[in-house]
Motif scaffolding. Structure first.
Motif, mmCIF file in Angstrom:
data_model
loop_
_atom_site.group_PDB
_atom_site.id
_atom_site.type_symbol
_atom_site.label_atom_id
_atom_site.label_comp_id
_atom_site.label_asym_id
_atom_site.label_seq_id
_atom_site.Cartn_x
_atom_site.Cartn_y
_atom_site.Cartn_z
ATOM 1 N N VAL A 54 0.056 9.789 3.146
ATOM 2 C CA VAL A 54 -0.475 8.482 3.511
ATOM 3 C C VAL A 54 0.561 7.394 3.237
ATOM 4 N N GLY A 55 1.256 7.490 2.103
ATOM 5 C CA GLY A 55 2.291 6.509 1.788
ATOM 6 C C GLY A 55 3.408 6.497 2.813
ATOM 7 N N ALA A 56 3.808 7.681 3.273
ATOM 8 C CA ALA A 56 4.850 7.764 4.295
ATOM 9 C C ALA A 56 4.409 7.104 5.593
ATOM 10 N N LEU A 57 3.167 7.366 5.989
ATOM 11 C CA LEU A 57 2.642 6.758 7.215
ATOM 12 C C LEU A 57 2.573 5.243 7.090
ATOM 13 N N LEU A 58 2.132 4.750 5.948
ATOM 14 C CA LEU A 58 2.037 3.303 5.743
ATOM 15 C C LEU A 58 3.414 2.648 5.764
ATOM 16 N N ALA A 59 4.407 3.298 5.147
ATOM 17 C CA ALA A 59 5.764 2.746 5.148
ATOM 18 C C ALA A 59 6.304 2.643 6.569
ATOM 19 N N MET A 60 6.054 3.667 7.387
ATOM 20 C CA MET A 60 6.527 3.640 8.769
ATOM 21 C C MET A 60 5.831 2.547 9.574
ATOM 22 N N ILE A 61 4.534 2.375 9.361
ATOM 23 C CA ILE A 61 3.803 1.339 10.099
ATOM 24 C C ILE A 61 4.307 -0.047 9.704
ATOM 25 N N GLY A 62 4.509 -0.261 8.397
ATOM 26 C CA GLY A 62 5.004 -1.556 7.955
ATOM 27 C C GLY A 62 6.370 -1.883 8.524
ATOM 28 N N LEU A 63 7.278 -0.894 8.516
ATOM 29 C CA LEU A 63 8.610 -1.119 9.070
ATOM 30 C C LEU A 63 8.548 -1.298 10.583
ATOM 31 N N PHE A 64 7.653 -0.594 11.240
ATOM 32 C CA PHE A 64 7.463 -0.739 12.689
ATOM 33 C C PHE A 64 7.053 -2.169 13.035
ATOM 34 N N ILE A 65 6.063 -2.702 12.304
ATOM 35 C CA ILE A 65 5.595 -4.061 12.579
ATOM 36 C C ILE A 65 6.721 -5.062 12.360
ATOM 37 N N ALA A 109 10.229 3.541 -1.328
ATOM 38 C CA ALA A 109 9.142 2.790 -0.684
ATOM 39 C C ALA A 109 9.298 1.288 -0.909
ATOM 40 N N ALA A 110 9.733 0.901 -2.115
ATOM 41 C CA ALA A 110 9.971 -0.516 -2.388
ATOM 42 C C ALA A 110 11.131 -1.052 -1.555
ATOM 43 N N ALA A 111 12.162 -0.225 -1.341
ATOM 44 C CA ALA A 111 13.294 -0.642 -0.503
ATOM 45 C C ALA A 111 12.847 -0.851 0.939
ATOM 46 N N VAL A 112 11.960 0.019 1.438
ATOM 47 C CA VAL A 112 11.431 -0.148 2.793
ATOM 48 C C VAL A 112 10.663 -1.461 2.903
ATOM 49 N N LEU A 113 9.864 -1.778 1.881
ATOM 50 C CA LEU A 113 9.127 -3.041 1.876
ATOM 51 C C LEU A 113 10.087 -4.230 1.880
ATOM 52 N N ALA A 148 0.829 -1.205 0.000
ATOM 53 C CA ALA A 148 0.000 0.000 0.000
ATOM 54 C C ALA A 148 0.863 1.254 0.000
ATOM 55 N N ALA A 149 1.979 1.226 0.733
ATOM 56 C CA ALA A 149 2.885 2.372 0.754
ATOM 57 C C ALA A 149 3.506 2.611 -0.623
#
Length: 393
Positions: free
Chosen positions: A220-231, A277-281, A195-196
């Motif tokens: 929204v993308g920034a927030l989603l990336a942070m949540i995904g990395l947090f989890i 964003a793909a690198a964060v994923l 989603a990010a």
């Protein structure tokens, strides 16, 4: 005389322009009329945001409360009506609000409030139709239909408030659907991560014309990336219970298509954003695959390494968001980065390091970490802003 359109610029750049124009006028390079004409072409975007009046806030809050209240009021009395008439009443309210929002000559804030009420009322139409058709009200598909209607409203009328509602409901549907089929920490990471990537990619595509919409998608993308990395950084986030469902595959394909479109249509450094964003994923996925165990009472070398990688990755993401927020004059990104870093640091301190630093000393160490993080974060933000101003001036 024709009024020249004012271009919003950042506070620092506007201050620099005023100082330069005053200096040119003092040196005799400009007369007073020319100096005024130059400065009149620009407006301080920060000052514009600071002038967000209480009246505008009350309009949006009022719109939200009225929209929710109408839905509640109708729902509370629908048992006395047959199903078809129930749907007709809710649909009539939605159409009336939609017509009022798009046909009236209300002010910007007033129209925004009407659009918000209309978008909320459309959600009531979706859920009422589902109830009439005996569809479970807790199905994620209903949120998806609500999002589709809100986004159609937003893009059809270039309306920001329906876009916000559409993005929020759309992201909820995107994350909820795979977890509905198979709930797992790894599934949540893939859901938030894809989603990010999609949201950031759409933001880059919107930079070619709908920059206001792009700001929403980028935030929204920034927030989603942070949540995904947090989890992914949580010690007990593993691949237990994970399976590649049909929707996760579709989400990955859609994210890849969106990233490809952003790379093809993006300009300059904006093309790096979907890649980031793909690198964060990718990093988040590797951290989930790196299972160090779920016992947080003992911290071993592998736990230290896992936590260190998570901290470095999270700090790097926060700094990147500050740079993008400063470059694009989007303070929301800076706020997301700062709040996310504080929450992440607090959680990691109690989840990983509480087994080493006990009691009051944990709070002392945590406070020192906050002070150092806040000082370094603010210094980095100022340095990035200064460097960007120097490049763009």
């Amino acid at each position: 005389m024709e009024t020249t359109a004012q271009h919003p610029v950042s506070t620092d750049r506007y201050r620099w322009l005023r100082q330069e124009v005053d200096a040119w006028q003092t040196e005799g390079l400009l007369d007073a009329a020319t100096a005024h004409a130059i400065t009149a072409r620009y407006v301080d975007a920060g000052d514009r945001r600071r002038r967000f009046s209480l009246g505008r806030l009350m309009l949006f809050l009022g719109g939200a409360f009225v929209g929710i209240g109408l839905i509640w009021l109708v729902a509370a009395n629908l048992d006395q009506l047959p199903p078809l008439l129930r749907f007709g009443v809710v649909a009539a309210i939605w159409l009336a609000l939609l017509a009022a929002a798009e046909l009236s000559r209300a002010s910007g804030a007033g129209r925004g409030a009407l659009r918000l009420m209309a978008t909320l009322a459309f959600g009531a139409v979706v859920f009422q139709a589902a109830q009439s058709l005996q569809v479970p009200a807790f199905s994620p598909a209903l949120v998806g239909f609500w999002s589709a209607g809100a986004l159609a409203h937003a893009y059809g009328f270039r309306a920001l408030m329906p876009l916000v509602v559409g993005v929020i409901t759309g992201v909820t549907w995107w994350i909820w659907w795979p977890l509905w089929e198979s709930a797992s920490a790894a599934g949540a990471v893939v859901g938030f991560g894809t989603a990010a990537v999609a949201a950031v990619s759409l933001a880059v595509v919107h930079d070619r014309g709908l920059t206001g919409f792009g700001q929403v998608w980028r935030s929204v993308g920034a927030l989603l990336a942070m949540i995904g990395l947090f989890i992914a950084a949580v010690p007990y986030s593993t691949t237990d219970g994970f399976e590649w469902t049909g929707w996760l595959v579709v989400a990955a394909v859609l994210a890849a298509v969106a990233a490809g479109a952003a790379l093809a249509l993006g300009r300059g450094h904006a093309r790096f954003e979907p890649l980031g964003a793909a690198a964060v994923l990718a990093i988040a996925s590797l951290m989930v695959l790196w299972d160090t165990g779920t016992d947080t009472t003992r911290v071993e070398a592998a736990d230290w390494a896992h936590a260190a990688v998570g901290v470095v990755a999270f700090v790097a993401l926060a700094v990147a968001l500050v740079a993008i927020g400063t470059l694009r004059d989007n303070p929301v990104l800076t706020a997301i980065a700062m709040v996310g870093l504080v929450v992440f640091t607090t959680f990691q301190s109690f989840a990983v390091f509480a087994a080493i630093v006990q009691g009051a000393w944990l709070f002392v160490v945590l406070g020192l970490v906050f002070l150092a993080t806040g000082f370094g974060f603010d210094r980095a933000r100022r340095e990035i802003a200064s460097n960007l101003e120097g490049v763009q001036s």
